[in-house]
Design an enzyme around this catalytic site. Sequence first.
Site, PDB file in Angstrom:
ATOM      1  N   GLY A  93       0.780  -1.579  -0.013  1.00  0.00           N
ATOM      2  CA  GLY A  93      -0.521   0.171  -0.037  1.00  0.00           C
ATOM      3  C   GLY A  93       1.207   1.311   0.043  1.00  0.00           C
ATOM      4  O   GLY A  93       0.593   1.971  -0.016  1.00  0.00           O
ATOM      5  N   LYS A 105       8.732   9.915  -7.932  1.00  0.00           N
ATOM      6  CA  LYS A 105       9.109   8.271  -8.125  1.00  0.00           C
ATOM      7  C   LYS A 105      10.360   7.585  -8.098  1.00  0.00           C
ATOM      8  O   LYS A 105      11.306   8.452  -9.454  1.00  0.00           O
ATOM      9  CB  LYS A 105       8.313   7.814  -8.580  1.00  0.00           C
ATOM     10  N   GLU A 138       9.170   8.847  -3.003  1.00  0.00           N
ATOM     11  CA  GLU A 138       8.580   7.452  -2.773  1.00  0.00           C
ATOM     12  C   GLU A 138       9.321   6.301  -3.478  1.00  0.00           C
ATOM     13  O   GLU A 138      10.372   6.532  -4.527  1.00  0.00           O
ATOM     14  CB  GLU A 138       7.481   6.741  -3.609  1.00  0.00           C
ATOM     15  N   ALA A 163      10.682   2.070  -4.807  1.00  0.00           N
ATOM     16  CA  ALA A 163      10.051   0.936  -5.271  1.00  0.00           C
ATOM     17  C   ALA A 163      10.861  -0.147  -4.013  1.00  0.00           C
ATOM     18  O   ALA A 163      11.629  -0.638  -3.528  1.00  0.00           O
ATOM     19  CB  ALA A 163      10.708  -0.039  -6.732  1.00  0.00           C
TER      20      ALA A 163
END
Length: 238
Positions: free
Chosen positions: A14, A37, A109, A111
């Site tokens: 999530g 990202k 964020e 990975a």
Amino acid sequence: MPVLVITGTGTEVGKTVTTAAVAAAAVAAGRSVAVLKAAQTGVGPAERGDADEVVRLAGAVTASELARYPEPLAPGTAARRAGLPPVHPHEVAETAAKLATEHELVLVEGAGGLLVRFDAAGGTLADAAGLLNAPVLVVASAGLGTLNATELTACELRSRGVELLGVVIGSWPAAPDLASRCNVADLPDVTGAPLLGALPAGAGALPPTDFRATAPDWLAPRLDGTWDGEAFRMREAP
């Protein structure tokens, strides 16, 4: 906290929806937000990536992506197999720092998990967080097995001198089992960090307007929300 690094204890916990919720709550609080990202894998050139999903759910957010690779693998492996340049931690840090000059909050964020490798030298999201001197938010699963993975992540951060801001449960089931309910109290104990939220299962499937309106209810005040962690713990206690 101009930069917040968001990692997971693994894949499919999530992380992207949690990033969107943190972004939505910050936007609702009147802050300008960017999401970076670091490396997108498993997505083709014309497909929507995680940063695009954050924008879809959270709204007025600046999205940036350093690289994408077509195969759903660790970024370093995916880059090598695709014959494309890898992402390096210093590039993540430099891009996030630049975004921080133009936004009040930058969400980086990762990975997969904290130590997933970006490049052949073994560079990771933990290295980028260290270069940025930025706190890390860990997104964890609710059920059996999460304590070990979350504690290992917390231990690694502390060994590097990186601040663990807290833990968010990325998908809280409508009918939690005994392990999930016990983990509400146990996660702060094993990590030494507060539980800062719990997103309901399926939150990412909500219409964006509903997601934005409800996101602050899932997150603690430290993340611009209204979620009451103690009341949640008491309600879910076995």
